[in-house]
Scaffold this motif. Structure first.
Motif, PDB file in Angstrom:
ATOM      1  N   LYS A 198       0.870  -1.139  -0.055  1.00 25.60           N
ATOM      2  CA  LYS A 198       0.053  -0.013   0.050  1.00 25.60           C
ATOM      3  C   LYS A 198       0.860   1.270  -0.005  1.00 25.60           C
ATOM      4  O   LYS A 198       0.700   2.080   0.756  1.00 25.60           O
ATOM      5  N   ASP A 199       1.779   1.397  -0.972  1.00 26.94           N
ATOM      6  CA  ASP A 199       2.550   2.469  -1.015  1.00 26.94           C
ATOM      7  C   ASP A 199       2.104   3.523  -1.944  1.00 26.94           C
ATOM      8  O   ASP A 199       3.062   4.504  -2.536  1.00 26.94           O
ATOM      9  N   ARG A 200       0.905   3.329  -2.432  1.00 23.25           N
ATOM     10  CA  ARG A 200       0.160   4.092  -3.219  1.00 23.25           C
ATOM     11  C   ARG A 200       0.667   4.175  -4.978  1.00 23.25           C
ATOM     12  O   ARG A 200       0.299   4.993  -5.671  1.00 23.25           O
ATOM     13  N   THR A 201       1.323   2.999  -5.030  1.00 27.17           N
ATOM     14  CA  THR A 201       1.359   2.685  -6.503  1.00 27.17           C
ATOM     15  C   THR A 201       0.448   1.768  -6.864  1.00 27.17           C
ATOM     16  O   THR A 201       0.655   0.462  -6.484  1.00 27.17           O
ATOM     17  N   SER A 202      -0.341   1.967  -7.935  1.00 27.37           N
ATOM     18  CA  SER A 202      -1.222   1.029  -8.420  1.00 27.37           C
ATOM     19  C   SER A 202      -0.521   0.221  -9.417  1.00 27.37           C
ATOM     20  O   SER A 202       0.532   0.637 -10.212  1.00 27.37           O
ATOM     21  N   VAL A 203      -0.820  -0.928  -9.763  1.00 28.55           N
ATOM     22  CA  VAL A 203      -0.072  -2.129 -10.551  1.00 28.55           C
ATOM     23  C   VAL A 203      -1.142  -2.608 -11.616  1.00 28.55           C
ATOM     24  O   VAL A 203      -2.310  -2.899 -11.151  1.00 28.55           O
ATOM     25  N   VAL A 204      -0.729  -2.629 -12.778  1.00 31.27           N
ATOM     26  CA  VAL A 204      -1.400  -3.330 -13.813  1.00 31.27           C
ATOM     27  C   VAL A 204      -0.386  -4.439 -14.261  1.00 31.27           C
ATOM     28  O   VAL A 204       0.624  -4.448 -14.703  1.00 31.27           O
ATOM     29  N   LEU A 205      -1.141  -5.699 -14.371  1.00 35.88           N
ATOM     30  CA  LEU A 205      -0.560  -6.819 -14.795  1.00 35.88           C
ATOM     31  C   LEU A 205      -1.201  -7.298 -16.165  1.00 35.88           C
ATOM     32  O   LEU A 205      -2.048  -7.454 -16.493  1.00 35.88           O
ATOM     33  N   VAL A 206      -0.059  -7.238 -17.073  1.00 34.96           N
ATOM     34  CA  VAL A 206      -0.348  -7.642 -18.658  1.00 34.96           C
ATOM     35  C   VAL A 206      -0.117  -9.233 -18.678  1.00 34.96           C
ATOM     36  O   VAL A 206       0.897  -9.430 -18.578  1.00 34.96           O
ATOM     37  N   THR A 207      -1.316  -9.766 -19.163  1.00 34.99           N
ATOM     38  CA  THR A 207      -1.020 -11.156 -19.342  1.00 34.99           C
ATOM     39  C   THR A 207      -2.014 -11.858 -20.300  1.00 34.99           C
ATOM     40  O   THR A 207      -3.095 -11.049 -20.460  1.00 34.99           O
ATOM     41  N   HIS A 208      -1.990 -13.107 -20.729  1.00 33.39           N
ATOM     42  CA  HIS A 208      -2.695 -13.910 -21.206  1.00 33.39           C
ATOM     43  C   HIS A 208      -3.161 -15.166 -20.468  1.00 33.39           C
ATOM     44  O   HIS A 208      -3.600 -16.306 -21.188  1.00 33.39           O
ATOM     45  N   HIS A 209      -2.681 -15.410 -19.076  1.00 33.42           N
ATOM     46  CA  HIS A 209      -2.929 -16.507 -18.303  1.00 33.42           C
ATOM     47  C   HIS A 209      -3.778 -15.981 -17.051  1.00 33.42           C
ATOM     48  O   HIS A 209      -3.144 -15.597 -16.303  1.00 33.42           O
ATOM     49  N   VAL A 210      -4.862 -16.311 -16.872  1.00 30.56           N
ATOM     50  CA  VAL A 210      -5.725 -16.229 -15.850  1.00 30.56           C
ATOM     51  C   VAL A 210      -4.945 -16.615 -14.570  1.00 30.56           C
ATOM     52  O   VAL A 210      -5.294 -16.332 -13.582  1.00 30.56           O
ATOM     53  N   GLU A 211      -4.404 -17.902 -14.650  1.00 34.69           N
ATOM     54  CA  GLU A 211      -3.734 -18.340 -13.569  1.00 34.69           C
ATOM     55  C   GLU A 211      -2.663 -17.379 -12.863  1.00 34.69           C
ATOM     56  O   GLU A 211      -2.438 -17.740 -11.804  1.00 34.69           O
ATOM     57  N   GLU A 212      -2.278 -16.332 -13.517  1.00 28.29           N
ATOM     58  CA  GLU A 212      -1.483 -15.246 -12.910  1.00 28.29           C
ATOM     59  C   GLU A 212      -2.009 -14.465 -12.318  1.00 28.29           C
ATOM     60  O   GLU A 212      -1.359 -13.313 -11.653  1.00 28.29           O
ATOM     61  N   ILE A 213      -3.490 -14.355 -12.137  1.00 26.11           N
ATOM     62  CA  ILE A 213      -4.049 -13.265 -11.353  1.00 26.11           C
ATOM     63  C   ILE A 213      -4.194 -13.639  -9.979  1.00 26.11           C
ATOM     64  O   ILE A 213      -4.529 -14.410  -9.438  1.00 26.11           O
ATOM     65  N   LEU A 214      -3.835 -12.743  -9.307  1.00 29.27           N
ATOM     66  CA  LEU A 214      -3.772 -12.784  -7.643  1.00 29.27           C
ATOM     67  C   LEU A 214      -4.976 -12.258  -7.141  1.00 29.27           C
ATOM     68  O   LEU A 214      -5.561 -11.360  -7.702  1.00 29.27           O
ATOM     69  N   PRO A 215      -5.347 -12.552  -5.933  1.00 33.68           N
ATOM     70  CA  PRO A 215      -6.518 -12.115  -5.212  1.00 33.68           C
ATOM     71  C   PRO A 215      -6.283 -10.293  -5.071  1.00 33.68           C
ATOM     72  O   PRO A 215      -7.254  -9.866  -4.805  1.00 33.68           O
ATOM     73  N   GLU A 216      -5.044 -10.122  -5.017  1.00 32.39           N
ATOM     74  CA  GLU A 216      -4.959  -8.492  -4.866  1.00 32.39           C
ATOM     75  C   GLU A 216      -5.303  -7.616  -5.848  1.00 32.39           C
ATOM     76  O   GLU A 216      -5.679  -6.600  -5.752  1.00 32.39           O
ATOM     77  N   PHE A 217      -5.488  -8.230  -7.317  1.00 31.34           N
ATOM     78  CA  PHE A 217      -5.813  -7.382  -8.251  1.00 31.34           C
ATOM     79  C   PHE A 217      -7.421  -7.110  -8.036  1.00 31.34           C
ATOM     80  O   PHE A 217      -8.476  -8.071  -7.800  1.00 31.34           O
ATOM     81  N   THR A 218      -7.839  -5.961  -8.382  1.00 30.95           N
ATOM     82  CA  THR A 218      -9.478  -5.489  -7.825  1.00 30.95           C
ATOM     83  C   THR A 218     -10.084  -5.598  -9.244  1.00 30.95           C
ATOM     84  O   THR A 218     -11.262  -5.562  -9.339  1.00 30.95           O
ATOM     85  N   HIS A 219      -9.385  -5.212 -10.613  1.00 32.16           N
ATOM     86  CA  HIS A 219     -10.129  -4.885 -11.730  1.00 32.16           C
ATOM     87  C   HIS A 219      -9.413  -5.649 -12.848  1.00 32.16           C
ATOM     88  O   HIS A 219      -8.487  -5.909 -12.754  1.00 32.16           O
ATOM     89  N   ALA A 220     -10.191  -5.665 -13.906  1.00 34.23           N
ATOM     90  CA  ALA A 220      -9.722  -6.292 -15.180  1.00 34.23           C
ATOM     91  C   ALA A 220     -10.231  -5.533 -16.501  1.00 34.23           C
ATOM     92  O   ALA A 220     -11.423  -5.258 -16.418  1.00 34.23           O
ATOM     93  N   LEU A 221      -9.453  -5.582 -17.605  1.00 33.80           N
ATOM     94  CA  LEU A 221      -9.853  -5.082 -18.642  1.00 33.80           C
ATOM     95  C   LEU A 221      -9.299  -6.082 -19.426  1.00 33.80           C
ATOM     96  O   LEU A 221      -8.412  -6.489 -19.907  1.00 33.80           O
ATOM     97  N   LEU A 222     -10.440  -6.389 -20.550  1.00 29.77           N
ATOM     98  CA  LEU A 222     -10.337  -7.653 -21.552  1.00 29.77           C
ATOM     99  C   LEU A 222     -10.249  -7.087 -22.769  1.00 29.77           C
ATOM    100  O   LEU A 222     -11.447  -6.350 -23.131  1.00 29.77           O
ATOM    101  N   LEU A 223      -9.430  -7.174 -23.463  1.00 30.91           N
ATOM    102  CA  LEU A 223      -9.053  -7.008 -25.029  1.00 30.91           C
ATOM    103  C   LEU A 223      -9.599  -7.855 -26.053  1.00 30.91           C
ATOM    104  O   LEU A 223      -9.147  -9.236 -25.714  1.00 30.91           O
ATOM    105  N   HIS A 224     -10.019  -7.438 -26.909  1.00 30.72           N
ATOM    106  CA  HIS A 224     -10.467  -8.501 -28.097  1.00 30.72           C
ATOM    107  C   HIS A 224     -10.345  -7.875 -29.514  1.00 30.72           C
ATOM    108  O   HIS A 224     -11.295  -6.815 -29.563  1.00 30.72           O
ATOM    109  N   ASN A 225      -9.505  -8.210 -30.321  1.00 32.07           N
ATOM    110  CA  ASN A 225      -9.377  -7.499 -31.689  1.00 32.07           C
ATOM    111  C   ASN A 225      -9.290  -6.131 -31.599  1.00 32.07           C
ATOM    112  O   ASN A 225      -9.799  -5.217 -32.497  1.00 32.07           O
ATOM    113  N   GLY A 226      -8.279  -5.671 -30.552  1.00 27.75           N
ATOM    114  CA  GLY A 226      -8.111  -4.223 -30.501  1.00 27.75           C
ATOM    115  C   GLY A 226      -9.278  -3.382 -29.868  1.00 27.75           C
ATOM    116  O   GLY A 226      -9.113  -2.008 -29.674  1.00 27.75           O
TER     117      GLY A 226
END
Length: 272
Positions: A198-226
């Motif tokens: 909680k040092d006030r830095t937000s994190v964005v994880l870019v991936t195509h593996h849902v297995e890498e998504i941790l409980p700490e992530f609060t939101h998701a943006l799903l992209l398809h064909n741009g």
């Protein structure tokens, strides 16, 4: 009783569109990252994830739409200054590092975004590098050359390099690529601890593996064909229908102990 006003978004995209050579690369992408949010940017290969990162870094100027960081808009402000608030860690960056450069010097290049550090390092500068390496649990790597670092160790050094400028948003572009299962879980466990600081830095994880998504992530943006297929709080966005759409395949999504698992359902075939 007075109410506190909501914080301005760290990152705001509105109807972002990128055309190159008559080809639409990104179309009408709208996205806001507010302080305290941690996002997953998820999509199949070719969905536009890398193009979106290039647009955020100022390397792929939008054809139309708006892009702003901390209220400062692309085209109206010096994007090099705004980019300092975005710490981006990518495989492309890793490939540019000098093989003989010690980790501590690599961290220090993050202060001005340079590649390779010229000139001697002062005691104060070395202390600063050691401090950031300690924050990413990699202080023992300070004098180790880049060439002999493992993939997971390199990711930690690059994260320290990105954090040295105290960015408001840390973007990790497929940080687990090339890691074996044990190294991947070690890195993910570290990322969980990093987010929980909680040092006030937000994190964005870019991936195509849902297995890498941790409980700490609060939101998701799903992209398809741009384009944005779905976006918002992770529990309502990361659903089987949405994932079937972006991966164009039948699949089953499960969640256990806060972690996700994706199984592809093989198509039924008749007996030959």
């Amino acid at each position: 009783m007075s109410r506190s006003l909501p914080s301005s978004p760290i990152l705001a995209l509105s109807d972002l569109r990128v055309l190159r050579g008559g080809v639409t690369i990104l179309q009408n992408v709208s996205w806001e990252v507010a302080p305290g949010q941690h996002w997953v940017l998820l999509g199949a290969n070719g969905s536009g994830k890398s193009s979106l990162l290039s647009a955020l870094a100022g390397y792929l100027p939008p054809t139309s739409g708006a892009c702003s960081v901390l209220g400062q808009h692309f085209g109206e402000s010096d994007w090099r200054d705004l980019r300092a608030h975005l710490g981006i860690v990518s495989a492309a960056l890793a490939s540019l590092m000098h093989p003989e450069e010690p980790a501590a010097r690599t961290v220090l290049t993050g202060r001005d975004g340079s590649i390779d550090l010229w000139g001697p390092v002062s005691k104060a500068e070395r202390a600063e590098a050691l401090l950031w390496l300690e924050k990413v649990e990699a202080q023992d790597l300070a004098d180790r050359p880049w060439a002999v670092l493992s993939q997971g160790e390199r990711q930690r050094v690059l994260i320290a390099r990105a954090l040295i400028r105290a960015p408001k948003l840390l973007i990790l572009d497929e940080p687990c690529a090339g890691l074996d299962p044990v190294a991947r879980e070690a890195l993910l466990a570290f990322l969980g601890r990093l987010i929980r600081r909680k040092d006030r830095t937000s994190v964005v994880l870019v991936t195509h593996h849902v297995e890498e998504i941790l409980p700490e992530f609060t939101h998701a943006l799903l992209l398809h064909n741009g384009a944005v297929a779905a976006g918002g709080p992770i529990r309502s966005t990361l659903t089987e229908p949405n994932l079937r759409k972006i991966f164009s395949a039948p699949l089953k999504l499960s969640r256990r102990a806060g972690r996700y698992k994706l199984e592809i359902t093989p198509p039924k075939r008749g007996i030959l």
